[in-house]
Design a protein around this motif. Structure first.
Motif, mmCIF file in Angstrom:
data_model
loop_
_atom_site.group_PDB
_atom_site.id
_atom_site.type_symbol
_atom_site.label_atom_id
_atom_site.label_comp_id
_atom_site.label_asym_id
_atom_site.label_seq_id
_atom_site.Cartn_x
_atom_site.Cartn_y
_atom_site.Cartn_z
ATOM 1 N N LYS A 163 0.750 -1.095 -0.202
ATOM 2 C CA LYS A 163 0.224 0.486 0.103
ATOM 3 C C LYS A 163 1.108 1.421 -0.104
ATOM 4 C CE LYS A 163 -4.225 0.124 1.831
ATOM 5 N NZ LYS A 163 -4.678 0.094 3.142
ATOM 6 N N ILE A 164 0.466 1.882 -0.941
ATOM 7 C CA ILE A 164 0.918 3.493 -1.171
ATOM 8 C C ILE A 164 0.709 4.295 -0.056
ATOM 9 C CG2 ILE A 164 2.324 5.295 -2.774
ATOM 10 C CD1 ILE A 164 2.216 3.089 -4.482
ATOM 11 N N HIS A 165 0.740 5.064 1.100
ATOM 12 C CA HIS A 165 -0.234 6.312 1.485
ATOM 13 C C HIS A 165 0.605 7.616 0.495
ATOM 14 C CE1 HIS A 165 -1.486 3.298 4.472
ATOM 15 N NE2 HIS A 165 -0.389 2.784 4.516
ATOM 16 N N ILE A 166 -0.725 8.213 0.058
ATOM 17 C CA ILE A 166 0.046 9.509 -0.389
ATOM 18 C C ILE A 166 -0.699 11.241 0.449
ATOM 19 C CG2 ILE A 166 -1.333 9.238 -2.013
ATOM 20 C CD1 ILE A 166 0.308 10.381 -4.237
ATOM 21 N N ARG A 173 0.054 16.959 -6.836
ATOM 22 C CA ARG A 173 1.146 16.155 -7.085
ATOM 23 C C ARG A 173 1.756 15.756 -5.726
ATOM 24 N NH1 ARG A 173 4.038 21.679 -9.158
ATOM 25 N NH2 ARG A 173 2.786 22.653 -7.499
ATOM 26 N N PRO A 174 2.442 14.939 -5.523
ATOM 27 C CA PRO A 174 2.723 14.273 -4.210
ATOM 28 C C PRO A 174 3.465 15.231 -3.528
ATOM 29 C CG PRO A 174 3.321 12.362 -6.751
ATOM 30 C CD PRO A 174 3.048 13.771 -6.340
ATOM 31 N N LEU A 175 3.153 15.309 -2.074
ATOM 32 C CA LEU A 175 3.887 16.084 -1.163
ATOM 33 C C LEU A 175 4.675 14.819 -0.484
ATOM 34 C CD1 LEU A 175 2.030 19.447 0.031
ATOM 35 C CD2 LEU A 175 4.195 19.078 -0.878
ATOM 36 N N SER A 176 3.955 14.080 0.198
ATOM 37 C CA SER A 176 4.899 13.031 1.060
ATOM 38 C C SER A 176 4.308 11.446 0.816
ATOM 39 C CB SER A 176 4.577 13.475 2.247
ATOM 40 O OG SER A 176 3.350 13.087 2.193
ATOM 41 N N LEU A 177 5.041 10.572 0.866
ATOM 42 C CA LEU A 177 4.817 8.969 -0.229
ATOM 43 C C LEU A 177 5.287 8.342 1.134
ATOM 44 C CD1 LEU A 177 6.077 9.110 -3.455
ATOM 45 C CD2 LEU A 177 4.166 9.199 -2.436
ATOM 46 N N LEU A 178 4.824 7.160 1.868
ATOM 47 C CA LEU A 178 5.718 5.786 2.481
ATOM 48 C C LEU A 178 4.886 4.836 1.981
ATOM 49 C CD1 LEU A 178 3.720 5.012 4.935
ATOM 50 C CD2 LEU A 178 4.219 7.029 5.584
ATOM 51 N N ILE A 179 5.511 3.885 2.564
ATOM 52 C CA ILE A 179 4.717 2.140 2.199
ATOM 53 C C ILE A 179 4.540 1.567 3.080
ATOM 54 C CG2 ILE A 179 5.694 2.058 -0.473
ATOM 55 C CD1 ILE A 179 7.555 0.056 -0.112
ATOM 56 N N THR A 180 4.079 0.709 2.887
ATOM 57 C CA THR A 180 3.151 -0.549 4.467
ATOM 58 C C THR A 180 2.372 -1.693 3.346
ATOM 59 O OG1 THR A 180 0.953 -0.021 4.384
ATOM 60 C CG2 THR A 180 2.643 1.422 5.726
ATOM 61 N N PRO A 181 2.772 -2.746 4.203
ATOM 62 C CA PRO A 181 2.367 -3.691 3.425
ATOM 63 C C PRO A 181 0.517 -3.663 3.275
ATOM 64 C CG PRO A 181 3.192 -4.497 5.438
ATOM 65 C CD PRO A 181 3.556 -2.940 5.617
#
Length: 311
Positions: A163-166, A173-181
């Motif tokens: 999962k990409i959290h945005i 336009r993306p300001l921040s991103l993180l990934i999780t299961p």
């Protein structure tokens, strides 16, 4: 298409001063522009590294450069610089929107070593992936197997997913991103997404971290998130869940006042969905092929960088 084409002269002029100028092993790098163009080609097509066209040089060089820059934060530094340039020109809409999307993991993404520490991106002369890079994944072992701890791979109805959290600004336009299961709940990652907003000032001053307002869907509707936003003085447009509203009404005066909700502001939430659509134009983002979590985060960050450069 954002995902197609080599760097233009203008894009290269913006990135060139920020790139490394030496290599610990041989004292020089192969042409950065050629390598980045190879990475862009792979981002857009999802092709296997060894199938890169010869015009990008040795495929191993392109691959290893991407591993290194994903591990040492180079992609993130480039993204923040481009964001800083846009902010200095007043080009960022700080009414942001938060959401997430699931990327199906290809079978090649499974099978990373189940070691506690990250493996080296490649052998001699390069640093190991930093603990911060691995922390972008989720340290918990995904239920039902499917990946090593910390690789942001989990099992959901769609199989192995990430999962990409945005958080996206008002121009998609993306300001921040993180990934999780893939099975992680959206609301549990809200504060992490917000805390990763970090746009440096062009001159003096602290980086900007606080948006003017935040909009999100009902998945983010809970007291903890509202308290977090209230503490930071951030206006928000998050609809109240039906069961939360019923529970509040049952309590009468003890249930408190209903949370404020601006319908007009909420209509702008589609900007984050459009930002996700832009990210998923890149086949290497829409389907996860990378085994390591920090490498896939680097892939997503490189795609976000191109969105900023070409929007």
């Amino acid at each position: 298409m954002l995902s197609r084409g080599d760097l233009t002269d203008g894009e290269w002029a913006l990135l060139e001063p920020l790139l490394p100028v030496g290599n610990n092993r041989c004292g020089r790098w192969r042409d950065h522009r050629q390598v980045i163009n190879g990475i862009i080609h792979r981002l857009g097509t999802g092709v296997q590294w060894r199938e890169l066209p010869e015009r990008f040089g040795p495929w191993k060089t392109v691959h290893k450069r991407h591993l290194l820059w994903s591990a040492d934060g180079t992609w993130e530094r480039l993204l923040r610089h481009v964001q800083s340039e846009a902010d200095a020109e007043g080009g960022i809409d700080w009414n942001i929107n938060v959401d997430s999307t699931v990327a199906r993991a290809h079978q090649h993404a499974a099978g990373a070593p189940r070691s506690a520490a990250p493996a080296e991106p490649f052998k001699r002369g390069t640093p190991k992936a930093s603990a911060a890079a691995v922390a972008h994944g989720d340290a918990a072992r995904p239920p039902g197997g499917g990946g090593a701890p910390g690789e942001a791979l989990g099992r959901s109805r769609g199989g192995l997913t990430t999962k990409i959290h945005i958080a996206a600004e008002g121009h998609c336009r993306p300001l921040s991103l993180l990934i999780t299961p893939g099975q992680r709940a959206d609301c549990t990652q809200f504060e992490r997404v917000m805390d990763k907003i970090h746009v440096p000032r062009a001159g003096r001053g602290r980086p900007r971290r606080t948006p003017d307002s935040v909009s999100a869907d009902k998945a983010y509707s809970n007291r903890k998130i509202r308290a977090y936003l209230r503490k930071r003085g951030i206006r928000h447009a998050i609809p109240e869940k039906r069961d939360h509203k019923a529970a509040r009404l049952r309590r009468g005066s003890r249930g408190g006042r209903p949370p404020g909700f601006d319908k007009d502001r909420y209509r702008d939430r589609n900007t984050v969905e459009r930002a996700i659509n832009k990210l998923k134009q890149f086949r290497a983002v829409a389907t996860r092929y990378d085994k390591r979590g920090y490498v896939y985060l680097g892939t997503v960050t490189a795609a976000a960088l191109l969105i900023w450069l070409r929007s």
